[in-house]
Design an enzyme around this catalytic site. Structure first.
Site, short mmCIF file in Angstrom:
data_model
loop_
_atom_site.label_atom_id
_atom_site.label_comp_id
_atom_site.label_asym_id
_atom_site.label_seq_id
_atom_site.Cartn_x
_atom_site.Cartn_y
_atom_site.Cartn_z
N HIS A 187 -5.96 97.64 -11.35
CA HIS A 187 -4.66 97.25 -10.82
C HIS A 187 -4.41 97.87 -9.45
O HIS A 187 -3.80 97.26 -8.57
CB HIS A 187 -3.54 97.67 -11.77
CG HIS A 187 -3.43 96.81 -12.99
ND1 HIS A 187 -3.54 95.44 -12.94
CD2 HIS A 187 -3.20 97.12 -14.28
CE1 HIS A 187 -3.39 94.95 -14.16
NE2 HIS A 187 -3.19 95.95 -14.99
N ARG A 292 -1.26 79.57 -11.56
CA ARG A 292 -1.83 80.05 -12.82
C ARG A 292 -0.71 80.19 -13.86
O ARG A 292 -0.10 81.25 -13.97
CB ARG A 292 -2.54 81.38 -12.60
CG ARG A 292 -3.65 81.33 -11.56
CD ARG A 292 -4.27 82.71 -11.38
NE ARG A 292 -5.34 82.72 -10.40
CZ ARG A 292 -5.17 82.99 -9.10
NH1 ARG A 292 -3.96 83.27 -8.64
NH2 ARG A 292 -6.19 82.98 -8.27
N GLU A 426 -15.80 74.02 -13.65
CA GLU A 426 -16.18 75.44 -13.70
C GLU A 426 -17.28 75.70 -14.73
O GLU A 426 -17.56 76.85 -15.07
CB GLU A 426 -14.96 76.33 -13.97
CG GLU A 426 -14.10 75.86 -15.12
CD GLU A 426 -12.77 76.60 -15.19
OE1 GLU A 426 -12.64 77.69 -14.59
OE2 GLU A 426 -11.86 76.09 -15.86
N ASP A 450 -15.83 81.09 -12.35
CA ASP A 450 -16.45 80.80 -13.65
C ASP A 450 -17.70 79.96 -13.49
O ASP A 450 -18.66 80.10 -14.26
CB ASP A 450 -15.45 80.10 -14.58
CG ASP A 450 -14.66 81.09 -15.42
OD1 ASP A 450 -15.18 82.20 -15.66
OD2 ASP A 450 -13.54 80.77 -15.84
N CYS A 497 -10.86 76.03 -5.63
CA CYS A 497 -9.76 76.98 -5.81
C CYS A 497 -10.26 78.38 -6.17
O CYS A 497 -9.47 79.30 -6.34
CB CYS A 497 -8.76 76.49 -6.85
SG CYS A 497 -9.42 76.41 -8.53
#
Length: 538
Positions: A187, A292, A426, A450, A497
């Site tokens: 994070h 998302r 993906e 992915d 993307c």
């Protein structure tokens, strides 16, 4: 002068003195107490004060780094209030007659160890979050302060930094971060990128650096201690060049993303929350290519209702004022888990029940989201895309459910707009059947993260496999080319993307392949527009 090599988390150059952030060691004493209920009440009071601190940090982060990153502190608050975590603390206090500080420290160590020993890199990174909240609770119990007091602009060097330590520091006095520990998935690394602060990890740090002049070269992952005049001159020039480039980029606002020979490109942005829209508009994004939606599910402890979702989607669509907003249906599973989904443990969650598979297995959840999305489409220009597609039958089933939802809305007299439908490419399977998928869909969006993972058989969360994770692999580039070609055969426009969309070394390659859209983090929009406007694809 000494030079040290680390790994860059965010580029840029910082020049200044080092502030060595040495955390005060938590010397938690093990004390026997007689009144266990009074001690439990003391912990309860500390917990409430900790939750107040985390709320204040959330509000500070909301202003400085946006809603998506501020949600870290909502997650920390949920950990502090977690039943299992608190029950363990109460149990130690009551059954062992131990003081609250010891109970918190022991529980924190146990939970952190549990996370650290997990195979999944995402959950390993959560061990630091547990340590963060444990230290915060102990500081409250012992009356200690928990943030670094920065008196001047400095380069902060530390063993590691927790998210709360990062956000607690005065942003105006933070020149850069340098840590020994940490990962690009932590994070704190995400916050550094969001705050546009140069950051390095993986260096052997030394407390003796405290107060010394240093340079952080985030472009090359280097740290210079007591740099000589020649190095300072080079780095100051690099710093000024970056400032000049940023100023020049501002002149591109309002300009068309069009190649020298007239090919217009849709230059969109990726977002995770309503709060990110301001950053899109500030950087002159032409639309949103990836919203998302799973963050709506991850931030709650219950299924978000149709109205809860509708209000969020509607706000984003209205704020974008007619610009395209492409919303991805929930992409949960693998490293993104919500407890209330009650997903079973899987040997290989990255290849398990995730994304569109959850939606097709639990159509009521899917229909709720689709109803909210279609209702929001009445307020602007909406596209919906579906993740983790591998077969034509999946999109045919999706379209059947979409038609049911539209029929329900028609019956209820609820209006909706003309919505484009697309799929994320993906998986290698989706690439191989992309011509058939193009007959069913309005657009493709290539998720290169992915796609690289599944093509190269590499867990992209595993830091140990970094040198094997090659997103420039010829197989990946060939799959992108093939997808664009097959999409265009059936008037299906094609975008990218994933992270590769922001790789400026490949922008010209993508344009020459015929890619119609690039959707990137907002800060990359103007630099990529500059490249587009200088490129000829003939």
């Amino acid at each position: 002068m000494e030079k040290f090599q680390g790994k860059s988390i965010f580029s840029g150059v910082a020049i200044g003195r080092i502030f060595f952030f040495a955390k005060s060691e938590q010397q938690v004493k093990r004390e026997r107490i007689e009144d266990t209920e009074a001690e439990a009440a003391r912990f309860e009071a500390a917990k409430e004060k900790t939750l107040e601190q985390l709320h204040a940090l959330y509000e500070k982060a909301l202003v400085e780094v946006g809603e998506a990153q501020a949600e870290i502190f909502d997650a920390h608050a949920m950990m502090v209030d977690d039943t299992d975590f608190c029950d363990s603390i109460y149990n130690i206090i009551r059954t062992q007659n131990m003081n609250a500080e010891y109970a918190v420290a022991t529980t924190g160590d146990n939970f952190a160890t549990m996370f650290a020993e997990m195979d999944d890199e995402y959950f390993k990174a959560r061990a630091l979050d547990v340590k963060d909240i444990s230290e915060r609770l102990i500081n409250v119990l012992s009356g200690k302060q928990d943030a670094a007091d920065l008196s001047e602009p400095v380069i902060v060097v530390a063993e590691d930094l927790t998210p709360s330590e990062t956000v607690s520091m005065d942003k105006s006095k933070l020149l850069a971060f340098v840590t020994r520990l940490g990962s690009s998935n932590s994070h704190t690394a995400i916050l550094a990128r969001t705050m546009n602060i140069p950051a390095l990890i993986g260096l052997d740090i030394d407390p003796a650096w405290n107060g010394k002049m240093a340079v952080v070269d985030g472009f090359n992952g280097a740290l210079y201690i007591e740099p000589d005049e020649k190095t300072l001159e080079v780095m100051r020039a690099k710093q000024q060049e970056e400032i000049r480039k940023r100023e020049l980029l501002q002149q591109l606002k309002g300009k068309v993303s069009e190649t020298v020979d007239g090919k217009k490109i849709r230059l969109y942005a990726n977002i995770g929350s309503v709060g990110d829209v301001a950053n899109v508009l500030q950087n002159d994004g032409e639309g949103i290519g990836l919203f998302r939606s799973e963050f709506l599910y991850l931030e709650k402890d219950h299924w978000p209702t149709e109205d809860e979702q509708f209000q969020v989607y509607k706000q984003v669509v209205e704020n974008m004022a007619g610009k395209k907003v492409i919303i991805r249906t929930l992409d949960l599973g693998a490293d993104k888990q919500a407890d209330y989904f009650n997903l079973a443990d899987e040997e290989n969650p990255a290849m398990g029940l995730r994304a569109i598979r959850i939606c097709l297995e639990q159509p009521d959840i899917f229909k709720t989201q689709l109803r909210a999305l279609y209702r929001a489409s009445a307020y602007g220009n909406v596209g919906i895309m579906f993740p983790m597609i591998t077969s034509v039958w999946e999109v045919q089933e999706i379209k059947r459910i979409v038609n049911l939802v539209k029929a329900e809305l028609d019956t209820a007299g609820i209006s909706y707009g003309d919505v484009e439908l697309g799929v994320m490419i993906e998986t290698p399977a989706a690439v191989m059947v992309s011509e058939e998928l193009a007959k069913e869909m309005d657009f493709f969006s290539i998720g290169t993260n992915d796609l690289t993972q599944y093509t190269l058989a590499i867990d992209r969360q595993n830091a140990k496999l970094g040198r094997f994770y090659d997103s420039h692999h010829p197989a990946i580039l060939e799959m992108i080319r093939m997808t664009v070609e097959n999409g265009h055969k059936h008037d299906c426009w094609v975008g990218i993307c994933g992270e590769l969309g922001a790789d400026m070394t490949l922008t010209e390659t993508f344009l020459k392949m015929g890619v119609d859209e690039l959707s990137v983090s907002p800060t990359f929009i103007l630099p990529i527009r500059e490249i587009i406007r200088k490129t000829s694809i003939q």
